[in-house]
Design a protein around this motif. Structure first.
Motif, PDB file in Angstrom:
ATOM      1  N   PRO A 141       0.806  -1.220   0.000  1.00  0.00           N
ATOM      2  CA  PRO A 141       0.000   0.000   0.000  1.00  0.00           C
ATOM      3  C   PRO A 141       0.841   1.273   0.000  1.00  0.00           C
ATOM      4  CG  PRO A 141      -0.887  -1.586   1.569  1.00  0.00           C
ATOM      5  CD  PRO A 141       0.396  -2.162   1.065  1.00  0.00           C
ATOM      6  N   ALA A 142       1.979   1.239   0.673  1.00  0.00           N
ATOM      7  CA  ALA A 142       2.842   2.421   0.703  1.00  0.00           C
ATOM      8  C   ALA A 142       3.305   2.790  -0.699  1.00  0.00           C
ATOM      9  CB  ALA A 142       4.044   2.166   1.614  1.00  0.00           C
ATOM     10  N   GLN A 143       3.587   1.799  -1.536  1.00  0.00           N
ATOM     11  CA  GLN A 143       4.005   2.074  -2.903  1.00  0.00           C
ATOM     12  C   GLN A 143       2.888   2.724  -3.702  1.00  0.00           C
ATOM     13  OE1 GLN A 143       5.087  -2.000  -3.866  1.00  0.00           O
ATOM     14  NE2 GLN A 143       7.269  -1.517  -3.733  1.00  0.00           N
ATOM     15  N   VAL A 144       1.680   2.251  -3.485  1.00  0.00           N
ATOM     16  CA  VAL A 144       0.534   2.821  -4.194  1.00  0.00           C
ATOM     17  C   VAL A 144       0.325   4.276  -3.789  1.00  0.00           C
ATOM     18  CG1 VAL A 144      -1.950   2.620  -4.591  1.00  0.00           C
ATOM     19  CG2 VAL A 144      -0.555   0.553  -4.357  1.00  0.00           C
ATOM     20  N   ILE A 145       0.408   4.559  -2.496  1.00  0.00           N
ATOM     21  CA  ILE A 145       0.199   5.922  -2.005  1.00  0.00           C
ATOM     22  C   ILE A 145       1.243   6.873  -2.575  1.00  0.00           C
ATOM     23  CG2 ILE A 145       0.214   7.377   0.057  1.00  0.00           C
ATOM     24  CD1 ILE A 145      -0.906   5.015   1.607  1.00  0.00           C
ATOM     25  N   VAL A 146       2.502   6.501  -2.471  1.00  0.00           N
ATOM     26  CA  VAL A 146       3.575   7.368  -2.954  1.00  0.00           C
ATOM     27  C   VAL A 146       3.450   7.592  -4.456  1.00  0.00           C
ATOM     28  CG1 VAL A 146       6.066   7.562  -3.267  1.00  0.00           C
ATOM     29  CG2 VAL A 146       5.151   6.740  -1.091  1.00  0.00           C
ATOM     30  N   THR A 147       3.164   6.529  -5.206  1.00  0.00           N
ATOM     31  CA  THR A 147       3.026   6.660  -6.653  1.00  0.00           C
ATOM     32  C   THR A 147       1.863   7.563  -7.027  1.00  0.00           C
ATOM     33  OG1 THR A 147       3.939   4.436  -6.957  1.00  0.00           O
ATOM     34  CG2 THR A 147       2.738   5.387  -8.807  1.00  0.00           C
ATOM     35  N   ALA A 148       0.735   7.410  -6.336  1.00  0.00           N
ATOM     36  CA  ALA A 148      -0.444   8.223  -6.639  1.00  0.00           C
ATOM     37  C   ALA A 148      -0.181   9.701  -6.371  1.00  0.00           C
ATOM     38  CB  ALA A 148      -1.640   7.739  -5.823  1.00  0.00           C
ATOM     39  N   PHE A 149       0.443  10.014  -5.241  1.00  0.00           N
ATOM     40  CA  PHE A 149       0.711  11.414  -4.924  1.00  0.00           C
ATOM     41  C   PHE A 149       1.791  11.994  -5.834  1.00  0.00           C
ATOM     42  CE2 PHE A 149      -1.939  10.795  -1.343  1.00  0.00           C
ATOM     43  CZ  PHE A 149      -2.245  12.040  -0.841  1.00  0.00           C
ATOM     44  N   ALA A 150       2.780  11.196  -6.193  1.00  0.00           N
ATOM     45  CA  ALA A 150       3.801  11.673  -7.134  1.00  0.00           C
ATOM     46  C   ALA A 150       3.184  11.970  -8.496  1.00  0.00           C
ATOM     47  CB  ALA A 150       4.915  10.633  -7.269  1.00  0.00           C
ATOM     48  N   ALA A 151       2.250  11.128  -8.929  1.00  0.00           N
ATOM     49  CA  ALA A 151       1.564  11.370 -10.200  1.00  0.00           C
ATOM     50  C   ALA A 151       0.749  12.654 -10.148  1.00  0.00           C
ATOM     51  CB  ALA A 151       0.659  10.182 -10.539  1.00  0.00           C
ATOM     52  N   ALA A 152       0.098  12.909  -9.011  1.00  0.00           N
ATOM     53  CA  ALA A 152      -0.673  14.145  -8.863  1.00  0.00           C
ATOM     54  C   ALA A 152       0.242  15.365  -8.927  1.00  0.00           C
ATOM     55  CB  ALA A 152      -1.448  14.125  -7.553  1.00  0.00           C
ATOM     56  N   ALA A 196      10.755  21.139  -1.230  1.00  0.00           N
ATOM     57  CA  ALA A 196       9.723  20.362  -1.928  1.00  0.00           C
ATOM     58  C   ALA A 196       9.801  18.886  -1.550  1.00  0.00           C
ATOM     59  CB  ALA A 196       9.865  20.537  -3.439  1.00  0.00           C
ATOM     60  N   ALA A 197      11.021  18.348  -1.513  1.00  0.00           N
ATOM     61  CA  ALA A 197      11.183  16.950  -1.119  1.00  0.00           C
ATOM     62  C   ALA A 197      10.772  16.747   0.338  1.00  0.00           C
ATOM     63  CB  ALA A 197      12.645  16.526  -1.310  1.00  0.00           C
ATOM     64  N   LEU A 198      11.073  17.715   1.181  1.00  0.00           N
ATOM     65  CA  LEU A 198      10.709  17.610   2.597  1.00  0.00           C
ATOM     66  C   LEU A 198       9.196  17.646   2.775  1.00  0.00           C
ATOM     67  CD1 LEU A 198      12.122  17.383   5.330  1.00  0.00           C
ATOM     68  CD2 LEU A 198      12.069  19.875   5.503  1.00  0.00           C
ATOM     69  N   MET A 199       8.501  18.475   1.989  1.00  0.00           N
ATOM     70  CA  MET A 199       7.045  18.506   2.049  1.00  0.00           C
ATOM     71  C   MET A 199       6.467  17.160   1.640  1.00  0.00           C
ATOM     72  SD  MET A 199       5.868  22.297   0.690  1.00  0.00           S
ATOM     73  CE  MET A 199       6.747  22.206  -0.875  1.00  0.00           C
ATOM     74  N   PHE A 200       6.994  16.580   0.583  1.00  0.00           N
ATOM     75  CA  PHE A 200       6.482  15.303   0.079  1.00  0.00           C
ATOM     76  C   PHE A 200       6.710  14.184   1.092  1.00  0.00           C
ATOM     77  CE2 PHE A 200       6.413  11.490  -2.550  1.00  0.00           C
ATOM     78  CZ  PHE A 200       5.316  11.712  -3.360  1.00  0.00           C
ATOM     79  N   VAL A 201       7.919  14.106   1.615  1.00  0.00           N
ATOM     80  CA  VAL A 201       8.232  13.066   2.596  1.00  0.00           C
ATOM     81  C   VAL A 201       7.471  13.303   3.892  1.00  0.00           C
ATOM     82  CG1 VAL A 201      10.075  12.041   3.986  1.00  0.00           C
ATOM     83  CG2 VAL A 201      10.497  12.642   1.600  1.00  0.00           C
ATOM     84  N   GLY A 202       7.370  14.568   4.312  1.00  0.00           N
ATOM     85  CA  GLY A 202       6.643  14.868   5.539  1.00  0.00           C
ATOM     86  C   GLY A 202       5.167  14.554   5.446  1.00  0.00           C
ATOM     87  N   ARG A 203       4.593  14.739   4.266  1.00  0.00           N
ATOM     88  CA  ARG A 203       3.171  14.456   4.085  1.00  0.00           C
ATOM     89  C   ARG A 203       2.899  12.956   4.061  1.00  0.00           C
ATOM     90  NH1 ARG A 203      -1.638  16.108   5.180  1.00  0.00           N
ATOM     91  NH2 ARG A 203      -1.167  14.259   6.383  1.00  0.00           N
ATOM     92  N   LEU A 204       3.715  12.212   3.322  1.00  0.00           N
ATOM     93  CA  LEU A 204       3.445  10.787   3.121  1.00  0.00           C
ATOM     94  C   LEU A 204       4.263   9.884   4.027  1.00  0.00           C
ATOM     95  CD1 LEU A 204       3.269  10.717  -0.776  1.00  0.00           C
ATOM     96  CD2 LEU A 204       1.413  10.929   0.852  1.00  0.00           C
ATOM     97  N   GLY A 205       5.363  10.420   4.566  1.00  0.00           N
ATOM     98  CA  GLY A 205       6.256   9.581   5.349  1.00  0.00           C
ATOM     99  C   GLY A 205       5.609   8.888   6.526  1.00  0.00           C
ATOM    100  N   PRO A 206       4.963   9.632   7.460  1.00  0.00           N
ATOM    101  CA  PRO A 206       4.357   8.968   8.621  1.00  0.00           C
ATOM    102  C   PRO A 206       3.306   7.931   8.239  1.00  0.00           C
ATOM    103  CG  PRO A 206       4.564  11.323   9.016  1.00  0.00           C
ATOM    104  CD  PRO A 206       4.916  11.097   7.577  1.00  0.00           C
TER     105      PRO A 206
END
Length: 452
Positions: free
Chosen positions: A17-28, A416-426
């Motif tokens: 599921p983590a792969q799906v979430i990261v991929t979906a948000f990266a696509a957005a 930008a990378a910190l925002m992405f990791v901070g949003r999806l990381g936890p």
């Protein structure tokens, strides 16, 4: 191709599921970047540079609110509509995915554990995915519409805005507030409305409800007058959220009371309203009615702590989440008292949950410190401003002392990378830890290294 690296026929490429979430948000983020680079997204004949579009799209999808350009003047109506759509997609997506992950994790548990979890949460069924999707959509639409109506009326009647403009302002800020994004259509955010309760209070209320999380909101709707029946998660979330809100209000108001650059020039009711507004926003909204660049160092440090903690799980807020913070508090409390078990809200907290909370918190600290050191080397800006910026980015808050637009391209990429990791990381980290459960068939002798 070696057999070890060959993917079995029919096996999905994204299994976790983590792969799906990261991929979906990266696509957005990619889609949003391409849309914001179109000439129609800006006044004039030229589109936005790639780095500006990427930073803005990332900030919108990750519902942060940090911006290197003025949202009101830099983007056209089309560009603002794209930003608003990305905020809605990001907020709805994180609430939905986090709630669905709760369902998935409950399915992976043993029968007894699943029944216990169902009895404890009371907010999500073990298999009703459709109810989660519809519930999140209804909750989001309800709070956004109520906030938009209040704001639209105030802009139209209180500030003589034409109805079309008033609706545009009301809807944009309502969606931005409930999704804890913090994007504003004013260059000074909400500072011009610092003493206006008809603007500040609806925004603050939308931020609070969005930051509590869908499971908590759903449970409060059913059991609002029966707090003794609330689940452990709801009790911990609501109690900690309320306590941090009161502490933040008292701290910020007292610290800035006589500051001539912030609360000093305001009358007493205005000071109290501004203090409350600033106490709510670190939950991770990003609106500000005071200039953070003029705040005392102690206030900024306290705000950084509030931002780092964030809001509720399965909500639009970021940070390590209030449940993580309060669980670690109870772990320390139990250790200080010499107790063998950690108890919270009349329940024993399992060791796995304790380890997950500790892992999330320590990795978050390491990430913020690493990003701060990197930005200090890239920019040469004062650590006071850089640390505030990195905590704000990681916790997807969007507050800034004003240095976001001064960052070089390399610094913008780091944020930008910190925002992405901070949003999806936890979210992805906790799901990965919960789903990756292994059983060791042996036990090593106990070791006792010296501590302290």
């Amino acid at each position: 191709m070696p057999l070890a690296t060959r993917r079995a026929p029919g096996r999905p490429l994204l299994r976790h599921p983590a792969q799906v979430i990261v991929t979906a948000f990266a696509a957005a983020v990619v889609v949003g970047t391409l849309l914001l680079m179109l000439p129609v997204a800006r006044p004039g004949a030229h589109g936005a540079p790639a780095i500006t579009a990427l930073f803005t799209a990332t900030s919108a999808v990750c519902v942060t609110g940090l911006a290197t350009v003025d949202t009101a003047s830099y983007w056209s109506d089309f560009g603002q509509a794209v930003i608003l759509s990305l905020i809605q997609v990001g907020g709805f997506g994180i609430m939905t995915l986090a709630s669905l992950l709760g369902l998935l994790l409950s399915r992976r548990m043993g029968l007894r554990t699943r029944l216990t979890a169902a009895a404890e949460t009371k907010s999500l069924g073990l298999g009703d995915v459709r109810a989660v999707l519809v519930g999140v959509a209804k909750v989001s639409l309800l709070f956004e519409c109520l906030t938009a109506v209040l704001l639209t009326g105030r802009f139209a009647f209180g500030y003589d805005e034409p109805w079309g403009r008033a609706v545009h302002l009301g809807v944009f800020h309502a969606v931005s507030a409930f999704n804890n994004a913090g994007f504003a259509l004013y260059s000074d955010s909400m500072t011009r409305f610092v003493t206006d309760p008809w603007i500040c209070l609806p925004l603050a209320a939308a931020v609070v409800f969005g930051g509590l999380g869908f499971p908590v909101l759903l449970e409060l709707r059913r059991l609002l007058g029966r707090p003794r029946e609330w689940s452990v998660h709801t009790r911990l979330t609501v109690g900690t959220y309320a306590a941090l809100l009161v502490i933040g209000f008292l701290f910020i108001t007292a610290s800035e009371w006589n500051n001539p650059g912030t609360l000093g020039p305001l009358h007493t009711p205005g000071r109290l309203l501004a203090g409350l507004f600033q106490a709510v926003m670190p939950r991770t909204a990003g609106f500000n009615s005071l200039d953070y660049g003029q705040m005392n160092d102690g206030t900024l440090l306290g705000t950084e702590v509030l931002m780092f903690i964030g809001g509720g799980a399965a909500g639009t807020a970021g940070g390590i989440k209030v449940t993580t913070f309060i669980l670690l508090f109870f772990v320390v409390y139990a250790e200080v008292r010499g107790e063998h078990q950690v108890n919270a809200a009349d329940r024993r907290i399992g060791e796995r949950v304790q380890r997950q909370a500790l892992t999330v918190a320590l990795l978050a600290v390491g990430l913020v410190v690493s990003a701060t050191l990197l930005l200090l080397g890239l920019t040469g800006l004062p650590i006071r401003d850089v640390l505030f910026e990195t905590v704000s980015a990681f916790a997807t808050v969007g507050l800034s002392t004003g240095i976001t637009g001064e960052l070089p391209t390399s610094g913008q990429l780091v944020i930008a990378a910190l925002m992405f990791v901070g949003r999806l990381g936890p979210v992805t980290l906790v799901s990965a830890l919960a789903l990756r459960e292994t059983q060791r068939r042996y036990t090593l002798p106990e070791g006792r290294p010296l501590i302290g």
